[in-house]
Enzyme design. Structure first.
Site, PDB file in Angstrom:
ATOM      1  N   ARG A 177      29.216 123.392  20.585  1.00 22.07           N
ATOM      2  CA  ARG A 177      28.826 124.611  19.860  1.00 22.07           C
ATOM      3  C   ARG A 177      28.602 124.294  18.384  1.00 22.07           C
ATOM      4  O   ARG A 177      27.658 124.803  17.770  1.00 22.07           O
ATOM      5  CB  ARG A 177      29.902 125.690  20.032  1.00 22.07           C
ATOM      6  CG  ARG A 177      29.938 126.302  21.421  1.00 22.07           C
ATOM      7  CD  ARG A 177      31.177 127.153  21.639  1.00 22.07           C
ATOM      8  NE  ARG A 177      31.205 128.330  20.768  1.00 22.07           N
ATOM      9  CZ  ARG A 177      32.265 129.140  20.665  1.00 22.07           C
ATOM     10  NH1 ARG A 177      33.371 128.877  21.356  1.00 22.07           N
ATOM     11  NH2 ARG A 177      32.218 130.190  19.877  1.00 22.07           N
ATOM     12  N   CYS A 236      35.892 129.823  13.286  1.00 23.93           N
ATOM     13  CA  CYS A 236      35.723 129.592  14.729  1.00 23.93           C
ATOM     14  C   CYS A 236      34.679 130.570  15.225  1.00 23.93           C
ATOM     15  O   CYS A 236      33.694 130.844  14.539  1.00 23.93           O
ATOM     16  CB  CYS A 236      37.050 129.729  15.467  1.00 23.93           C
ATOM     17  SG  CYS A 236      37.778 131.381  15.374  1.00 23.93           S
TER      18      CYS A 236
END
Length: 280
Positions: A177, A236
């Site tokens: 990611r 995050c």
């Protein structure tokens, strides 16, 4: 700083201390098919109250589980029977996953003694320790919230860091990611990372639901280029595992760590926010 972790042995010894409050802070990723409140009602550690990360949150934004105002936080946790002077121990049903988020929220709101149960409920159960079912109702308490703004970073602070690099941004998401090679779990968000940030996946910081020892954490951060003496911001997907990295940084010896509350859900959804891909 004190050690922000407690062991199951310590908790078993202090479980009935009158000033101790135990919090089930379980939360699961959207789409997991798990209901943390239903699981809490079915069985939890003795005396624990349930902290709903999605409900005790800022309802004026579409961003998930953002910090509420100090007044809203104080009202909600006071209703759970928690005072700012209590010894607060937070755990979750994965090990060390969502509990650091609630640890960070209480620290940010001025609670004096907050710890995370290392290994969480899975370790407690594996050791054959007692649980109970149903909801725990504690007498309402007064929680005097005092926001510690140095523990929170917002979009514009982080945007400035893409130029100034005064603080290092540490991204807790998976490497795929971070590099922009895997899709985000929230539909519509682009992949990639905040320019100048480094990647320390939160999953690399735990083993069997427990945080790795301080020396191992220090080695992981050093290998990623994280100087524990520098001011750091963690990020995050939505502020959950960023808090796990913040907890690990505290255990490793970092002293100046903030959590970017909006994290990638906010950053990736902001038109014009710069996005980098690749490993750097």
């Amino acid at each position: 700083m004190h050690n922000p972790l407690v062991t199951t042995d310590w908790l078993a010894e202090h479980l009935r201390d009158p000033e101790l409050v135990l919090i089930d802070a379980s939360w699961h990723m959207p789409g997991s098919g798990r209901d943390p409140r239903a699981e809490y009602l079915a069985g939890h550690l003795p005396g624990a109250v349930f902290f709903d990360i999605d409900e005790i949150a800022d309802k004026t934004t579409t961003l998930p589980h953002m910090l509420p105002t100090p007044a809203e936080f104080a009202r909600a946790v006071g209703a759970l029977g928690i005072a700012d002077t209590d010894t607060i121990v937070v755990y979750d049903e994965i090990g060390v996953f969502s509990s650091p988020r609630v640890w960070w929220e209480f620290c940010t709101m001025g609670a004096r003694h907050v710890r995370v149960l290392d290994g969480g409920a899975p370790r407690w159960r594996a050791e054959g320790r007692p649980t109970e079912a149903g909801e725990v109702i504690r007498p309402r308490m007064a929680f005097h919230a005092h926001l510690h703004p140095h523990l929170v970073a917002d979009f514009f602070e982080v945007l400035n860091l893409t130029q100034s690099r005064d603080r290092l941004v540490v991204d807790a998401r998976s490497a795929a990611r971070f590099r922009g090679e895997a899709p985000e779990p929230r539909p519509g968000l682009p992949s990639g990372h905040i320019p100048g940030s480094v990647n320390v996946p939160a999953g690399n910081l735990t083993t069997d639901g427990r945080l790795k020892p301080a020396a191992e954490l220090q080695a992981i951060f050093a290998a990623a280029g994280v100087d524990l003496g520098r001011p750091i911001v963690t990020s995050c997907g939505s502020g959950i595992t960023a808090s796990t990295v913040a907890l690990a940084l505290a255990v490793a010896g970092a002293r100046d760590v903030a959590v970017y509350d909006g994290s990638w859900t906010e950053w990736g959804g902001r038109p014009g926010a710069p996005i980098a891909t690749g490993s750097a």
